[in-house]
Design an enzyme around this catalytic site. Structure first.
Site, short mmCIF file in Angstrom:
data_model
loop_
_atom_site.label_atom_id
_atom_site.label_comp_id
_atom_site.label_asym_id
_atom_site.label_seq_id
_atom_site.Cartn_x
_atom_site.Cartn_y
_atom_site.Cartn_z
N GLY A 118 5.11 1.28 4.55
CA GLY A 118 6.42 1.90 4.34
C GLY A 118 7.40 1.05 3.54
O GLY A 118 8.04 1.55 2.59
N GLU A 125 -4.73 -5.15 10.74
CA GLU A 125 -3.71 -4.11 10.90
C GLU A 125 -3.93 -3.36 12.20
O GLU A 125 -4.75 -2.43 12.25
CB GLU A 125 -3.79 -3.13 9.74
CG GLU A 125 -3.60 -3.76 8.39
CD GLU A 125 -3.04 -2.76 7.38
OE1 GLU A 125 -1.92 -2.97 6.92
OE2 GLU A 125 -3.71 -1.76 7.10
N GLU A 170 -6.45 4.44 8.10
CA GLU A 170 -6.31 5.89 7.83
C GLU A 170 -7.59 6.45 7.21
O GLU A 170 -7.93 7.61 7.45
CB GLU A 170 -5.09 6.11 6.93
CG GLU A 170 -3.80 5.89 7.71
CD GLU A 170 -2.64 5.34 6.90
OE1 GLU A 170 -2.67 5.44 5.66
OE2 GLU A 170 -1.70 4.80 7.51
N HIS A 191 -9.15 0.97 5.18
CA HIS A 191 -7.84 1.13 5.83
C HIS A 191 -8.02 2.04 7.05
O HIS A 191 -8.83 2.97 7.03
CB HIS A 191 -6.82 1.72 4.85
CG HIS A 191 -5.45 1.71 5.41
ND1 HIS A 191 -5.01 2.68 6.28
CD2 HIS A 191 -4.43 0.83 5.26
CE1 HIS A 191 -3.76 2.38 6.64
NE2 HIS A 191 -3.38 1.27 6.03
N ASN A 233 0.87 -1.18 0.00
CA ASN A 233 0.00 0.00 0.00
C ASN A 233 0.90 1.23 0.00
O ASN A 233 1.51 1.55 1.01
CB ASN A 233 -0.89 -0.05 1.26
CG ASN A 233 -1.71 1.21 1.45
OD1 ASN A 233 -1.80 2.04 0.55
ND2 ASN A 233 -2.30 1.34 2.63
N TRP A 234 0.97 1.89 -1.14
CA TRP A 234 1.90 3.02 -1.26
C TRP A 234 1.36 4.28 -0.60
O TRP A 234 2.08 5.26 -0.46
CB TRP A 234 2.20 3.30 -2.75
CG TRP A 234 2.88 2.17 -3.46
CD1 TRP A 234 3.17 0.92 -2.97
CD2 TRP A 234 3.37 2.19 -4.81
NE1 TRP A 234 3.80 0.17 -3.93
CE2 TRP A 234 3.93 0.92 -5.07
CE3 TRP A 234 3.37 3.15 -5.83
CZ2 TRP A 234 4.50 0.60 -6.31
CZ3 TRP A 234 3.93 2.83 -7.05
CH2 TRP A 234 4.49 1.56 -7.28
N LYS A 235 0.09 4.28 -0.28
CA LYS A 235 -0.55 5.45 0.36
C LYS A 235 -0.34 6.70 -0.50
O LYS A 235 -0.24 6.58 -1.72
CB LYS A 235 -0.03 5.62 1.80
CG LYS A 235 -0.13 4.31 2.59
CD LYS A 235 0.10 4.47 4.06
CE LYS A 235 -0.02 3.10 4.74
NZ LYS A 235 0.16 3.17 6.19
N SER A 255 3.98 -2.18 10.21
CA SER A 255 5.44 -2.23 10.38
C SER A 255 6.02 -3.60 10.03
O SER A 255 6.99 -4.03 10.66
CB SER A 255 5.83 -1.80 11.79
OG SER A 255 5.42 -0.45 12.02
N GLY A 287 2.95 2.22 10.65
CA GLY A 287 3.85 3.35 10.45
C GLY A 287 4.59 3.77 11.71
O GLY A 287 5.23 4.82 11.75
P1 PGA Z 1 3.25 0.22 7.56
O1 PGA Z 1 1.75 0.37 7.02
O2 PGA Z 1 3.80 -1.05 6.96
O3 PGA Z 1 3.97 1.44 7.09
O4 PGA Z 1 3.15 0.14 9.05
C1 PGA Z 1 0.91 -0.73 6.89
C2 PGA Z 1 -0.40 -0.29 6.30
O5 PGA Z 1 -0.92 0.76 6.68
O6 PGA Z 1 -0.96 -0.98 5.42
#
Ligand code: PGA
Length: 256
Positions: free
Chosen positions: A238, A170, A100, A98, A9-11, A216, A176
């Site tokens: 990330g 998650e 976020e 997600h 997931n590049w966000k 992470s 993150g």
């Molecule tokens: P992260 O994000 O690997 O940067 O912790 C995971 C995600 O939000 O899918």
């Protein structure tokens, strides 16, 4: 069908040229040996999806997902992107719910349910994200939170729909932050989700749903997570922005 999957997931990261460079890096890195039986999915920013799909036409390893879709088919929703639009680009999947999206854009489990329906109606697999906040983890009530997200987001779907729904656990406190759930913590939740799936659908469905871990996940911890029997792969934030790190995580999945 339960699959080993590593999804990136590049966000809201990368410019157009950086995105295309990252795709080229992955194309160069991913060989039959590294990929094996692992399904590889990348979710670049929506704006670049078309070019990414086109650059992967000849590539047999990498599937492409969007990071979100709107809950309506079409209409007066300025700035939004619908599932039929994504399907028209020949995408394979879309990430739904997600944390976020939930945290910053107020998405609820009920919204996610409608979006999952949109994905499935448009022949896109849905990657449905669930997971507790730090407060919920500390309260000890986190499994209730996660199962409520499952129950409400999957309300109305039948066992056959689960062929096209991937779950991604998650924990919000691990996204993150560099703080990863221990393999045991993640395994416990994944097993709890599978128990719930068996009760809600049936044991065959519970066995067949792909459940990913996210938060992470890095080259250094991926193998230990993927060694757990109910962890089918990862949703990587990330570390998916580096072709080499993402490749190492795919290799960890293939070899676990
Ligand atoms: P992260 O994000 O690997 O940067 O912790 C995971 C995600 O939000 O899918």
């Amino acid at each position: 069908m339960r699959r080993r999957i590593v999804a990136g997931n590049w966000k809201m990261n990368t410019t157009h040229s950086e995105a295309m460079e990252l795709v080229e890096g992955l194309k160069a890195n991913l060989t039959e040996d590294i990929v094996g039986e692992t399904g590889v999915i990348i979710a670049p920013p929506a704006l670049f999806l078309n070019d990414v799909v086109e650059s992967l036409v000849e590539n047999e390893f990498i599937a492409v997902a969007a990071q979100n879709c709107h809950h309506e088919e079409s209409g007066a929703f300025t700035g939004e992107i619908s599932a039929p639009m994504l399907a028209s680009l020949d995408l394979d999947a879309v990430i739904i719910g997600h944390s976020e999206r939930r945290q910053y854009f107020g998405e609820t489990n009920a919204d996610c349910k409608v979006k999952i329906g949109q994905a499935l109606n448009n022949e896109l697999a849905a990657i449905y994200c669930i997971g507790e906040t730090l407060e919920e983890r500390k309260s000890g009530q986190f499994m209730e939170v996660i199962l409520k997200q499952c129950a409400e987001g999957l309300e109305g779907f039948i066992a056959e729909d689960m062929d096209n729904i991937i779950l991604a656990y998650e924990p919000v406190w691990a996204i993150g932050t560099g703080e990863v759930a221990s393999p045991e913590q993640a395994q416990d939740v994944h097993a709890g989700i599978r128990t719930w799936l068996a009760e809600r659908f049936d044991s065959e469905t519970a066995e067949n749903v792909t459940v990913l871990y996210g938060g992470s996940c890095k080259p250094g911890n991926a193998a230990d997570l993927f060694a757990k029997k109910d962890i089918d792969g990862g949703l990587i934030g990330g570390a998916s922005l580096s072709a080499d790190d993402f490749t190492a995580i795919i290799a960890a999945r293939t070899n676990a």
